[in-house]
Design a protein around this motif. Structure first.
Motif, PDB file in Angstrom:
ATOM      1  N   VAL A 189      17.271 -26.886 -24.197  1.00  6.77           N
ATOM      2  CA  VAL A 189      16.652 -27.870 -23.565  1.00  6.77           C
ATOM      3  C   VAL A 189      16.922 -27.833 -22.007  1.00  6.77           C
ATOM      4  CG1 VAL A 189      16.473 -29.113 -25.734  1.00  6.77           C
ATOM      5  CG2 VAL A 189      17.810 -30.446 -23.904  1.00  6.77           C
ATOM      6  N   GLY A 190      16.466 -27.697 -20.938  1.00  9.18           N
ATOM      7  CA  GLY A 190      16.572 -27.243 -19.594  1.00  9.18           C
ATOM      8  C   GLY A 190      15.198 -27.554 -18.953  1.00  9.18           C
ATOM      9  N   GLU A 191      15.222 -26.537 -17.835  1.00  8.84           N
ATOM     10  CA  GLU A 191      14.020 -26.562 -17.258  1.00  8.84           C
ATOM     11  C   GLU A 191      13.999 -24.667 -16.430  1.00  8.84           C
ATOM     12  OE1 GLU A 191      15.236 -30.643 -13.646  1.00  8.84           O
ATOM     13  OE2 GLU A 191      15.868 -28.324 -13.603  1.00  8.84           O
ATOM     14  N   SER A 208      15.656 -39.106 -22.280  1.00 12.10           N
ATOM     15  CA  SER A 208      17.195 -37.793 -21.538  1.00 12.10           C
ATOM     16  C   SER A 208      17.352 -36.796 -21.891  1.00 12.10           C
ATOM     17  CB  SER A 208      18.001 -38.691 -21.452  1.00 12.10           C
ATOM     18  OG  SER A 208      18.494 -39.043 -22.991  1.00 12.10           O
ATOM     19  N   TRP A 209      17.860 -36.577 -20.932  1.00 14.85           N
ATOM     20  CA  TRP A 209      18.785 -34.867 -21.622  1.00 14.85           C
ATOM     21  C   TRP A 209      19.158 -34.547 -22.860  1.00 14.85           C
ATOM     22  CZ3 TRP A 209      16.087 -30.982 -20.255  1.00 14.85           C
ATOM     23  CH2 TRP A 209      15.492 -30.908 -18.380  1.00 14.85           C
ATOM     24  N   GLU A 210      20.206 -35.446 -23.209  1.00 14.59           N
ATOM     25  CA  GLU A 210      21.001 -35.424 -24.195  1.00 14.59           C
ATOM     26  C   GLU A 210      20.037 -35.597 -25.784  1.00 14.59           C
ATOM     27  OE1 GLU A 210      23.504 -38.349 -22.623  1.00 14.59           O
ATOM     28  OE2 GLU A 210      23.914 -39.319 -24.124  1.00 14.59           O
ATOM     29  N   LYS A 236      20.547 -27.473 -19.423  1.00 20.53           N
ATOM     30  CA  LYS A 236      20.423 -29.218 -19.549  1.00 20.53           C
ATOM     31  C   LYS A 236      21.508 -30.039 -20.691  1.00 20.53           C
ATOM     32  CE  LYS A 236      18.865 -30.083 -15.443  1.00 20.53           C
ATOM     33  NZ  LYS A 236      19.694 -30.356 -13.850  1.00 20.53           N
ATOM     34  N   ALA A 237      20.984 -29.553 -21.709  1.00 19.42           N
ATOM     35  CA  ALA A 237      21.975 -29.643 -23.003  1.00 19.42           C
ATOM     36  C   ALA A 237      22.165 -28.951 -23.761  1.00 19.42           C
ATOM     37  CB  ALA A 237      21.997 -31.368 -23.299  1.00 19.42           C
ATOM     38  N   ALA A 273      18.080 -32.886 -26.523  1.00 16.51           N
ATOM     39  CA  ALA A 273      18.453 -32.344 -27.483  1.00 16.51           C
ATOM     40  C   ALA A 273      18.815 -32.387 -28.691  1.00 16.51           C
ATOM     41  CB  ALA A 273      20.470 -31.958 -26.097  1.00 16.51           C
ATOM     42  N   LEU A 314      26.530 -32.096 -23.106  1.00 19.81           N
ATOM     43  CA  LEU A 314      25.801 -31.995 -21.952  1.00 19.81           C
ATOM     44  C   LEU A 314      26.391 -31.025 -20.691  1.00 19.81           C
ATOM     45  CD1 LEU A 314      25.469 -35.939 -20.727  1.00 19.81           C
ATOM     46  CD2 LEU A 314      23.491 -34.136 -21.147  1.00 19.81           C
ATOM     47  N   HIS A 369      10.130 -28.205 -17.510  1.00 15.90           N
ATOM     48  CA  HIS A 369      10.796 -29.484 -18.161  1.00 15.90           C
ATOM     49  C   HIS A 369      10.404 -28.232 -19.682  1.00 15.90           C
ATOM     50  CE1 HIS A 369      12.765 -33.684 -16.491  1.00 15.90           C
ATOM     51  NE2 HIS A 369      12.571 -32.128 -15.812  1.00 15.90           N
TER      52      HIS A 369
END
Ligand SMILES: NC(=O)c1ccc[n+]([C@@H]2O[C@H](COP(=O)([O-])OP(=O)(O)OC[C@H]3O[C@@H](n4cnc5c(N)ncnc54)[C@H](OP(=O)(O)O)[C@@H]3O)[C@@H](O)[C@H]2O)c1
Length: 321
Positions: free
Chosen positions: A67-69, A118-120, A35-36, A123, A319, A83
């Protein structure tokens, strides 16, 4: 999938996004939908110099963290959609890294997280917070009674070091080479902002005549000898960064001052426990990672340039759409 592949060492502007097959899972590894990711100095070094080293085999997808899934859990206990953060252990060097839509990663380098960031924001955490947390709490064993000098205070790691040390109430002195950045150090919580113009020792002794108890060194060997002089007797210095370049003319017997303790931190060995500890700390003190700027994957060259030109002042994040 889209990925930023280092074919040969190059300039920031030569970085481009390519299309490559999504990697296939294998036992011991998991597939992560990214994701980022954060941008790191070590990726700048890999892109410009280290890619030519004998131990690196190119082409290689860059990126020491992401970072991600979980997209495919393979033979692991991870659950699809969980996550995760991933970092180091050869990522982006020995095997393909995080500058991509997917990464096939060794299970031991992937860690679950429970957070509403948040993803950002997320990260900006793994590599920088792991490095700073380890340097401060494991190496320097910092406590509220400590006076801490941070050399290279405006680096992403430096700003996080100010943040983490202030949470427990240590007094923080932080340095920058530029007078226009002094205010940034204060805004991020430093008690004293010092200008690195060759007079750090004098400035520091003006407020702490006997020296400080701890030093976190991000500039490295070029300032190490001066930083040791900033310490009080039995003070401890941790060398974590090399912003000023690698080792040159260092004789440990003559150059380590009697009664001073020198240690270092290397972020290559994260564990689920260390990642859990960091996210507990972030939650406990309601911390916001200092983010300089968020880019999209197609603008990865601009992201590298921002860091390379020392214009970031915080973590540079990409991102992945
Ligand atoms: N040990 C580990 O495992 C580990 C892990 C992560 C990072 N690191 C290292 O930690 C350091 C900080 O990383 P980062 O990503 O946080 O850095 P960064 O954000 O890229 O730091 C940029 C800042 O560093 C200062 N700087 C740049 N070149 C310098 C020089 N030659 N002399 C003095 N200051 C200089 C500049 O501040 P001013 O212009 O304000 O002075 C600049 O704004 C790097 O050396 C990185 O490789 C080590």
């Amino acid at each position: 999938m889209k990925a930023v592949i280092l074919e040969k060492t190059c300039t920031a502007k030569e970085l481009t996004v390519s299309n490559v097959p999504i990697p296939k899972v294998k036992p011991g590894w998991v597939l992560v939908k990214i994701k980022a990711f954060g941008i790191n100095r070590s990726e700048l070094i890999m892109r410009s110099v280290e890619g030519d080293a004998g131990y690196i085999s190119l082409p290689r997808i860059l990126g020491i963290e992401c970072v991600g899934e979980i997209s495919d859990s393979s033979d692991s206990e991870f659950k699809k959609g969980q996550h995760v953060v991933a970092l180091m252990g050869g990522m982006g060097r020995s095997f393909d890294g995080g500058y991509a839509e997917y990464a096939l990663l060794p299970q031991k380098n992937v860690f679950t997280v429970e957070t509403d960031m948040s993803w950002e924001e997320l990260a900006a955490v793994p590599e920088t917070y792991f490095t700073v947390y380890g340097s401060l709490f494991h190496c320097l064993q910092i406590e509220s009674s400590d006076t801490l000098l941070i050399r290279g205070g405006t680096s992403a790691a430096g700003l996080v070091a100010i943040q983490l040390a202030k949470c427990i109430g240590s007094v923080v002195l932080a340095t920058t080479r530029k007078s226009e950045n002094l205010e940034i150090l204060k805004q991020h919580g430093a008690d004293y902002a010092l200008i690195d113009d060759g007079t750090i020792l004098e400035q520091l002794h003006y407020v702490y005549p006997d020296g400080v108890t701890k030093v976190l060194e991000f500039i490295g060997p070029s300032t190490l000898k001066e930083s040791m002089k900033c310490l009080s007797n039995h003070g401890v210095i941790c060398i974590t960064g090399i912003l000023g370049g690698a080792m040159d003319n260092f004789d440990p017997i003559k150059d380590i001052i009697n009664g001073i303790y020198l240690c270092s931190f290397f972020s290559n060995y994260p564990t689920q426990k260390s990642i859990d500890d960091i996210f507990c700390y972030i939650k406990k003190y309601n911390l916001k990672p200092p983010i300089a700027k968020v880019f999209s994957l197609k603008d990865v060259a601009s992201a590298h340039l921002l860091l390379e030109n020392n214009m970031a002042m915080g973590k540079v994040v990409v991102l992945v759409d």
